[in-house]
Design a protein around this motif. Structure first.
Motif, PDB file in Angstrom:
ATOM      1  N   ALA A  10       0.830  -1.207   0.000  1.00 46.19           N
ATOM      2  CA  ALA A  10       0.000   0.000   0.000  1.00 46.19           C
ATOM      3  C   ALA A  10       0.868   1.264   0.000  1.00 46.19           C
ATOM      4  N   LEU A  11       2.176   1.088   0.271  1.00 47.94           N
ATOM      5  CA  LEU A  11       3.101   2.233   0.242  1.00 47.94           C
ATOM      6  C   LEU A  11       4.004   2.177  -0.999  1.00 47.94           C
ATOM      7  N   GLN A  12       3.737   1.251  -1.869  1.00 43.28           N
ATOM      8  CA  GLN A  12       4.572   1.050  -3.064  1.00 43.28           C
ATOM      9  C   GLN A  12       3.984   1.833  -4.250  1.00 43.28           C
ATOM     10  N   TYR A  13       4.789   2.056  -5.284  1.00 43.93           N
ATOM     11  CA  TYR A  13       4.234   2.563  -6.543  1.00 43.93           C
ATOM     12  C   TYR A  13       3.209   1.576  -7.078  1.00 43.93           C
ATOM     13  N   THR A  14       2.320   2.072  -7.880  1.00 40.59           N
ATOM     14  CA  THR A  14       1.393   1.167  -8.577  1.00 40.59           C
ATOM     15  C   THR A  14       1.157   1.696  -9.994  1.00 40.59           C
ATOM     16  N   THR A  15       0.211   1.109 -10.701  1.00 39.92           N
ATOM     17  CA  THR A  15      -0.016   1.540 -12.092  1.00 39.92           C
ATOM     18  C   THR A  15      -0.578   2.957 -12.125  1.00 39.92           C
ATOM     19  N   SER A  16      -0.211   3.712 -13.150  1.00 44.31           N
ATOM     20  CA  SER A  16      -0.547   5.139 -13.145  1.00 44.31           C
ATOM     21  C   SER A  16      -2.040   5.381 -13.355  1.00 44.31           C
ATOM     22  N   THR A  42     -16.710  -0.033 -17.429  1.00 50.38           N
ATOM     23  CA  THR A  42     -15.929  -1.130 -16.863  1.00 50.38           C
ATOM     24  C   THR A  42     -14.672  -0.503 -16.274  1.00 50.38           C
ATOM     25  N   ALA A  43     -13.886  -1.324 -15.581  1.00 46.29           N
ATOM     26  CA  ALA A  43     -12.662  -0.808 -14.959  1.00 46.29           C
ATOM     27  C   ALA A  43     -11.774  -0.098 -15.995  1.00 46.29           C
ATOM     28  N   ASP A  44     -11.757  -0.608 -17.219  1.00 46.21           N
ATOM     29  CA  ASP A  44     -10.886  -0.027 -18.258  1.00 46.21           C
ATOM     30  C   ASP A  44     -11.314   1.369 -18.683  1.00 46.21           C
ATOM     31  N   ASP A  45     -12.558   1.731 -18.379  1.00 49.32           N
ATOM     32  CA  ASP A  45     -13.049   3.063 -18.771  1.00 49.32           C
ATOM     33  C   ASP A  45     -12.748   4.121 -17.719  1.00 49.32           C
ATOM     34  N   VAL A  46     -12.115   3.711 -16.607  1.00 47.02           N
ATOM     35  CA  VAL A  46     -11.949   4.614 -15.459  1.00 47.02           C
ATOM     36  C   VAL A  46     -10.470   4.942 -15.248  1.00 47.02           C
ATOM     37  N   LEU A  47     -10.194   6.228 -15.087  1.00 46.24           N
ATOM     38  CA  LEU A  47      -8.856   6.684 -14.706  1.00 46.24           C
ATOM     39  C   LEU A  47      -8.981   7.326 -13.322  1.00 46.24           C
ATOM     40  N   VAL A  48      -8.176   6.858 -12.374  1.00 45.52           N
ATOM     41  CA  VAL A  48      -8.224   7.468 -11.037  1.00 45.52           C
ATOM     42  C   VAL A  48      -7.338   8.713 -11.055  1.00 45.52           C
ATOM     43  N   MET A  59      -5.635   5.240  -2.313  1.00 44.06           N
ATOM     44  CA  MET A  59      -6.467   4.418  -3.204  1.00 44.06           C
ATOM     45  C   MET A  59      -6.830   3.097  -2.522  1.00 44.06           C
ATOM     46  N   THR A  60      -5.842   2.492  -1.839  1.00 39.43           N
ATOM     47  CA  THR A  60      -6.105   1.217  -1.168  1.00 39.43           C
ATOM     48  C   THR A  60      -7.121   1.423  -0.044  1.00 39.43           C
ATOM     49  N   ALA A  61      -6.968   2.529   0.688  1.00 38.87           N
ATOM     50  CA  ALA A  61      -7.895   2.798   1.791  1.00 38.87           C
ATOM     51  C   ALA A  61      -9.318   3.002   1.253  1.00 38.87           C
ATOM     52  N   ALA A  62      -9.452   3.741   0.154  1.00 39.67           N
ATOM     53  CA  ALA A  62     -10.790   3.966  -0.411  1.00 39.67           C
ATOM     54  C   ALA A  62     -11.392   2.643  -0.868  1.00 39.67           C
ATOM     55  N   LEU A  63     -10.548   1.804  -1.479  1.00 38.99           N
ATOM     56  CA  LEU A  63     -11.029   0.498  -1.938  1.00 38.99           C
ATOM     57  C   LEU A  63     -11.533  -0.329  -0.751  1.00 38.99           C
ATOM     58  N   ARG A  64     -10.722  -0.372   0.316  1.00 39.17           N
ATOM     59  CA  ARG A  64     -11.142  -1.151   1.501  1.00 39.17           C
ATOM     60  C   ARG A  64     -12.439  -0.587   2.075  1.00 39.17           C
ATOM     61  N   PHE A  65     -12.544   0.748   2.062  1.00 43.92           N
ATOM     62  CA  PHE A  65     -13.773   1.353   2.594  1.00 43.92           C
ATOM     63  C   PHE A  65     -14.977   0.852   1.790  1.00 43.92           C
ATOM     64  N   LEU A  66     -14.832   0.851   0.460  1.00 43.60           N
ATOM     65  CA  LEU A  66     -15.944   0.407  -0.390  1.00 43.60           C
ATOM     66  C   LEU A  66     -16.250  -1.074  -0.175  1.00 43.60           C
ATOM     67  N   PRO A 102      -6.214  -1.334 -10.035  1.00 47.38           N
ATOM     68  CA  PRO A 102      -7.245  -1.980 -10.865  1.00 47.38           C
ATOM     69  C   PRO A 102      -8.537  -2.289 -10.104  1.00 47.38           C
ATOM     70  N   GLU A 103      -8.398  -2.749  -8.843  1.00 43.20           N
ATOM     71  CA  GLU A 103      -9.624  -3.084  -8.096  1.00 43.20           C
ATOM     72  C   GLU A 103     -10.443  -1.839  -7.747  1.00 43.20           C
ATOM     73  N   LEU A 104      -9.753  -0.726  -7.540  1.00 44.94           N
ATOM     74  CA  LEU A 104     -10.502   0.506  -7.259  1.00 44.94           C
ATOM     75  C   LEU A 104     -11.209   0.975  -8.530  1.00 44.94           C
ATOM     76  N   ARG A 105     -10.535   0.873  -9.656  1.00 47.53           N
ATOM     77  CA  ARG A 105     -11.173   1.252 -10.929  1.00 47.53           C
ATOM     78  C   ARG A 105     -12.426   0.393 -11.143  1.00 47.53           C
ATOM     79  N   ALA A 106     -12.307  -0.907 -10.817  1.00 45.71           N
ATOM     80  CA  ALA A 106     -13.468  -1.797 -10.985  1.00 45.71           C
ATOM     81  C   ALA A 106     -14.596  -1.403 -10.021  1.00 45.71           C
ATOM     82  N   ALA A 107     -14.226  -1.040  -8.795  1.00 46.08           N
ATOM     83  CA  ALA A 107     -15.254  -0.678  -7.805  1.00 46.08           C
ATOM     84  C   ALA A 107     -15.944   0.630  -8.210  1.00 46.08           C
ATOM     85  N   ILE A 108     -15.178   1.553  -8.766  1.00 42.36           N
ATOM     86  CA  ILE A 108     -15.787   2.818  -9.235  1.00 42.36           C
ATOM     87  C   ILE A 108     -16.729   2.524 -10.408  1.00 42.36           C
ATOM     88  N   ALA A 109     -16.271   1.657 -11.324  1.00 45.79           N
ATOM     89  CA  ALA A 109     -17.114   1.313 -12.483  1.00 45.79           C
ATOM     90  C   ALA A 109     -18.421   0.676 -12.020  1.00 45.79           C
TER      91      ALA A 109
END
Ligand SMILES: Cc1ncc(COP(=O)(O)O)c(C=O)c1O
Length: 400
Positions: A62-68, A90-96, A273-280, A72-79
């Motif tokens: 959760a403290l590491q770099y990730t994809t720009s 879908t997750a591919d349509d979402v940019l955080v 991002m990880t915290a928001a995902l866990r919240f969701l 991916p799981e947060l993008r899916a949750a937003i979608a």
């Protein structure tokens, strides 16, 4: 000698809202000026539990770099949330992104060459003008009324500006006016965008904060040619300090926005991002939003009732069905900025945002934006009463 700055800096100025902060030291001050959520509603306990857990060796990723483009799981949750709202994604349509504000910056970088014409509401969100201005656009403005942007006026504006490439709109509980675009106008807007080859920026940070009335489909869901870029945010439904928002767009547009995001800041915060995902995943965000809506609805009711009771005839306000703001219109000839400086702050100990900076075209001095989310009900009544007394003295001569 100061360095020779880029010419775009000629259009970069301190915002009028920031200037209001200088009044912050007055302990009696009641501030209707900002656009802050009520922080007593932030889900602190739930977030503490999540951050506590993430800040352990076994969750060091959760403290590491990730994809720009975002986790991916947060993008899916937003979608998934977008689909629940009737917007295909879908997750591919979402940019955080780093809040909706970064979305505005990225879209400006993508679309605006110096001198390009951007169509905006009259008035429009000041933060959008602040994001667009460094790219040196010209603005064409469209009338807005109780049903949102006036599409008849838009048709005329587009005929008069055939080269316009972007329409920026806040269709739900508009900032600063609080009004919502009707379904008929949403449909017409999409037709006009298709006819005039426009990219439509649908900026909707308040969409989830509806207090009453019918759910109106998003522009993105009505889009027939992939012309709508939708911008959303966790700022008003979770916590703005997490700086998390999203953009939804057709693949060719989103891919370019992703490249600009990478250039701007590599990625949004992995931790947040990880915290928001866990919240969701763990908590019922819709139940949380219901609590927020109930509180804001009560505050809106309090503010509008206080304005009706204490403001003199000739001073009107919008009746927003959601969001954070109402827009006040004073009699013609009234100078809301001057009244703020000379009367509201020193005598009534009340601030609001004078309307002038929200106008991209010709400015009008007799408006103001009032926020109801971040003031207690008791202060709303007190502040509006104090202001109403001074307004009654000052506007009586104007309304005769
Ligand atoms: C219309 C509008 N767009 C975008 C934003 C940006 O919000 P954030 O960057 O916190 O997501 C705001 C914030 O108040 C807003 O009112």
């Amino acid at each position: 000698m100061p360095p020779t700055f880029a010419s775009r800096m000629d259009r970069v100025r301190p915002s009028a809202i920031r200037e209001l902060l200088i009044y912050g030291a007055d302990p009696e001050l009641i501030a209707f000026g900002g656009g802050y959520p009520d922080q007593s509603l932030f889900p602190i306990d739930e977030l503490r539990g999540i951050y506590d857990e993430l800040l352990r060796a076994e969750h060091a990723d959760a403290l590491q770099y990730t994809t720009s483009d975002g986790l991916p799981e947060l993008r899916a949750a937003i979608a998934e949330r977008l689909r629940a709202d009737g917007t295909p994604a879908t997750a591919d349509d979402v940019l955080v992104v780093h809040g909706g504000q970064q979305g505005l910056d990225l879209v400006a970088k993508l679309m605006i060459d110096p001198g390009d014409t951007i169509v905006v509401e009259d008035p429009t969100f000041l933060g959008a003008l602040v994001a667009f201005n460094p790219f040196q656009p010209r603005y064409a403005t469209v009338r807005i009324d109780a049903d949102g942007l006036d599409t008849d006026d838009l048709a005329g504006v587009l005929r008069a500006h055939p080269g316009a490439s972007v329409l920026y709109t806040v269709p739900d509980f508009h900032n600063p006016t609080g009004v919502t675009l009707s379904l008929a106008r949403r449909r017409r807007l999409i037709e006009l965008a298709n006819e005039h080859d426009l990219l439509v920026v649908e900026d909707s940070p308040y969409r989830e904060l509806r207090f009453e009335g019918e759910h109106v489909p998003t522009l993105r869901s009505l889009d027939t040619e992939g012309r709508v870029v939708q911008i959303g945010t966790f700022s008003k439904i979770l916590a703005p300090g997490m700086r998390l928002g999203w953009m939804v767009a057709s693949p060719d547009v989103l891919a370019r926005l992703g490249l600009l995001k990478l250039a701007a800041d590599t990625q949004s915060s992995t931790l947040n991002m990880t915290a928001a995902l866990r919240f969701l995943q763990r908590h019922d965000i819709d139940a949380h939003i219901d609590r927020v809506r109930a509180v804001y609805r009560g505050k809106r009711d309090t503010m509008l009732a206080a304005m009706d009771e204490h403001f003199p005839p000739g001073v009107t306000h919008t009746s927003p069905d959601g969001g954070l703001f109402t827009w006040v219109t004073f009699p013609g000839g009234f100078d809301a900025a001057r009244f703020l400086r000379e009367v509201a702050v020193p005598d009534a100990h009340v601030t609001y945002v004078p309307g002038e900076p929200f106008f991209a075209g010709e400015s009008r001095s007799n408006h103001a934006r009032f926020n109801f989310s971040n003031v207690s009900k008791a202060d709303i009544v007190d502040g509006i009463r104090r202001l109403g007394e001074r307004l009654t003295e000052r506007t009586a001569p104007l309304v005769g």
